[in-house]
Scaffold this motif. Structure first.
Motif, PDB file in Angstrom:
ATOM      1  N   ALA A  76      20.832 -15.600 -13.486  1.00 34.47           N
ATOM      2  CA  ALA A  76      21.598 -16.671 -12.862  1.00 34.47           C
ATOM      3  C   ALA A  76      22.514 -16.157 -11.753  1.00 34.47           C
ATOM      4  N   LEU A  77      23.036 -14.953 -11.911  1.00 33.43           N
ATOM      5  CA  LEU A  77      24.066 -14.464 -10.998  1.00 33.43           C
ATOM      6  C   LEU A  77      23.538 -13.561  -9.891  1.00 33.43           C
ATOM      7  N   THR A  78      22.287 -13.150  -9.968  1.00 30.71           N
ATOM      8  CA  THR A  78      21.730 -12.287  -8.928  1.00 30.71           C
ATOM      9  C   THR A  78      20.527 -12.963  -8.296  1.00 30.71           C
ATOM     10  N   THR A  79      20.169 -12.466  -7.131  1.00 29.05           N
ATOM     11  CA  THR A  79      19.043 -13.028  -6.390  1.00 29.05           C
ATOM     12  C   THR A  79      17.976 -11.956  -6.234  1.00 29.05           C
ATOM     13  N   ASN A  80      16.800 -12.189  -6.785  1.00 26.49           N
ATOM     14  CA  ASN A  80      15.687 -11.241  -6.675  1.00 26.49           C
ATOM     15  C   ASN A  80      14.864 -11.574  -5.440  1.00 26.49           C
ATOM     16  N   HIS A  81      15.404 -11.198  -4.293  1.00 22.74           N
ATOM     17  CA  HIS A  81      14.757 -11.531  -3.029  1.00 22.74           C
ATOM     18  C   HIS A  81      14.068 -10.294  -2.473  1.00 22.74           C
ATOM     19  N   THR A  82      12.774 -10.358  -2.365  1.00 21.62           N
ATOM     20  CA  THR A  82      12.033  -9.237  -1.807  1.00 21.62           C
ATOM     21  C   THR A  82      10.736  -9.771  -1.226  1.00 21.62           C
ATOM     22  N   TYR A  83      10.029  -8.908  -0.532  1.00 20.38           N
ATOM     23  CA  TYR A  83       8.731  -9.305   0.019  1.00 20.38           C
ATOM     24  C   TYR A  83       7.956  -8.045   0.379  1.00 20.38           C
ATOM     25  N   PHE A  84       6.661  -8.206   0.590  1.00 16.05           N
ATOM     26  CA  PHE A  84       5.819  -7.069   0.939  1.00 16.05           C
ATOM     27  C   PHE A  84       6.232  -6.504   2.297  1.00 16.05           C
ATOM     28  N   MET A  85       6.294  -5.173   2.372  1.00 14.02           N
ATOM     29  CA  MET A  85       6.579  -4.444   3.609  1.00 14.02           C
ATOM     30  C   MET A  85       8.007  -4.657   4.101  1.00 14.02           C
ATOM     31  N   ARG A  86       8.927  -4.985   3.202  1.00 14.58           N
ATOM     32  CA  ARG A  86      10.323  -5.139   3.604  1.00 14.58           C
ATOM     33  C   ARG A  86      10.887  -3.803   4.080  1.00 14.58           C
ATOM     34  N   GLU A  87      11.560  -3.805   5.232  1.00 13.92           N
ATOM     35  CA  GLU A  87      12.125  -2.591   5.817  1.00 13.92           C
ATOM     36  C   GLU A  87      11.039  -1.518   5.951  1.00 13.92           C
ATOM     37  N   GLU A  88      10.081  -1.839   6.803  1.00 13.54           N
ATOM     38  CA  GLU A  88       8.851  -1.060   6.940  1.00 13.54           C
ATOM     39  C   GLU A  88       9.099   0.393   7.342  1.00 13.54           C
ATOM     40  N   ARG A 169       2.794 -15.274   0.704  1.00 13.03           N
ATOM     41  CA  ARG A 169       3.573 -14.113   0.287  1.00 13.03           C
ATOM     42  C   ARG A 169       2.907 -12.813   0.723  1.00 13.03           C
ATOM     43  N   VAL A 170       1.591 -12.754   0.695  1.00 13.53           N
ATOM     44  CA  VAL A 170       0.886 -11.511   1.038  1.00 13.53           C
ATOM     45  C   VAL A 170       0.489 -11.463   2.509  1.00 13.53           C
ATOM     46  N   ALA A 171       0.847 -12.484   3.275  1.00 14.39           N
ATOM     47  CA  ALA A 171       0.451 -12.554   4.682  1.00 14.39           C
ATOM     48  C   ALA A 171       0.906 -11.351   5.509  1.00 14.39           C
ATOM     49  N   PRO A 172       2.078 -10.732   5.229  1.00 16.70           N
ATOM     50  CA  PRO A 172       2.477  -9.571   6.043  1.00 16.70           C
ATOM     51  C   PRO A 172       1.550  -8.372   5.919  1.00 16.70           C
TER      52      PRO A 172
END
Length: 281
Positions: A76-88, A169-172
Motif C-alpha cells: 500500500a505504501l510503496t510503488t512497484n514501478h518498473t519496465y523493461f530496459m529502464r535506464e538502459e 509492456r514488452v514493446a521496448p
C-alpha cells in the motif's frame, strides 16, 4: 464498518507510530507531505481487510502478530514501478564491459551470480536473464549463471513469477528478444517462455534484515530505485549489508537518480548509478 474506516483519521501519535514502525520494519520513510496519500491507501487497505479502524491496523502491524499484514502495508505504501530496459545505460555497461570481464575471470569455475534486489514485477530480472543468454549464446548451458530476484512485496513477486505481461509492456524490447523469450498468451498479452523463466528465482526478502543469509557472494547486484525510500541511516544499513555479500571488485547498480558519497568506504564510483566494491578479487 466501511463508513467508520472512511471517517477515520490517524492521530499525530498514531501517525508517528506508523512512520517509526515502517522505518524500523522496512526502511520505508513516510514524509509529512505524503501523509494524506499514506492514510488514503491505508483506509483502502483497511476496508479490504475489514479492520475496525486505522489505529487497530497500526496496532496489529507493530505487534508483529500478522506478517501477512506487513506485506499488505508495504504494497500500500510503496510503488512497484518498473519496465523493461529502464535506464538502459546500466545494461549497456553490463553487456559491453562487465560480462566480457567476468567471462574471462570466471572461466575456470563458470559460476556467475547476480542479484536483482528490487525486482518489483519482474521486468528487470527477466531482462538481465535475457542479456546473460544473449552474451553467452550456445555456451550458456556450460555456466552456472544464477539470478536471484527479490522484493519485499508478495503482490509484485507474484506478477514476476507468473511472467505474464501486456504486449505494450514488452514493446521496448527488440523484435528479436520478444520472439526469442516470449510467446503469445491471449489478446494483447505475452508469456515469458519457460526456458527463460527457469533462469530466475523469485524470493521475498526484506532489505532491512539484520544479516543477509546468502551462502556465496554475488558478482553483480542491481538494487535500483529503492534506496530513495530509505532515510540515510537505513540506506547505510542496506549498503553495508550489500557490500558484505558482494565480491571485492564486484559491481553494484543503483538508480540513476540515486547516489552515494564519492568517498564511501565500501564502493567506488564508476559512472552514474554504477559502483564497484572497493578491493579487488
Amino acid at each position: 464498518m466501511s463508513a467508520a474506516i472512511d471517517m477515520d483519521v490517524l492521530s499525530e501519535a498514531d501517525f508517528g507510530r506508523l512512520r517509526n514502525g515502517c522505518r524500523a520494519l522496512f526502511g520505508v520513510t513516510i514524509p509529512d507531505e505524503k501523509r494524506p496519500l499514506a492514510e488514503a491507501r491505508l483506509r483502502s487497505l483497511g476496508r479490504q481487510l475489514g479492520a475496525p479502524s486505522l489505529t487497530s491496523l497500526v496496532d496489529t502491524l507493530l505487534s508483529g502478530a500478522n506478517p501477512e499484514l506487513a506485506s499488505h502495508v508495504v504494497d500500500a505504501l510503496t510503488t512497484n514501478h518498473t519496465y523493461f530496459m529502464r535506464e538502459e545505460e546500466h545494461f549497456e555497461l553490463l553487456s559491453k564491459d562487465i560480462l566480457p570481464q567476468l567471462e574471462r575471470s570466471l572461466a575456470r569455475t563458470k559460476d556467475l551470480r547476480l542479484w536483482c534486489a528490487a525486482a518489483a514485477t519482474g521486468e528487470e530480472p527477466y531482462y538481465l536473464a535475457m542479456l546473460l543468454r544473449e552474451h553467452f549464446g550456445a555456451a550458456y548451458s556450460q555456466w552456472n549463471a544464477g539470478l536471484l530476484a527479490t522484493d519485499i512485496s508478495d503482490k509484485a513477486l507474484s506478477v514476476g513469477r507468473r511472467g505474464l505481461y501486456s504486449t505494450q509492456r514488452v514493446a521496448p524490447l527488440t523484435p528479436e528478444l520478444r520472439s526469442r523469450y516470449f510467446q503469445p498468451a491471449g489478446p494483447d498479452q505475452v508469456q515469458v517462455k519457460d526456458s527463460l523463466k527457469k533462469d530466475v528465482v523469485f524470493r521475498r526478502f526484506n532489505l532491512m534484515t539484520e544479516r543477509y543469509p546468502f551462502r556465496q557472494p554475488f558478482d553483480v547486484v542491481f538494487i535500483r530505485n529503492v534506496l530513495i525510500y530509505f532515510a540515510r541511516d537505513e540506506m547505510q544499513h542496506v549498503l553495508e549489508r550489500v557490500a558484505s555479500v558482494l565480491k571485492p571488485g564486484g559491481w553494484m547498480f543503483i538508480g540513476m537518480a540515486e547516489s552515494l558519497r564519492r568517498d564511501d568506504r565500501h564502493f567506488e564510483y564508476v559512472q552514474t548509478g554504477a559502483y564497484r566494491r572497493r578491493g579487488r578479487a
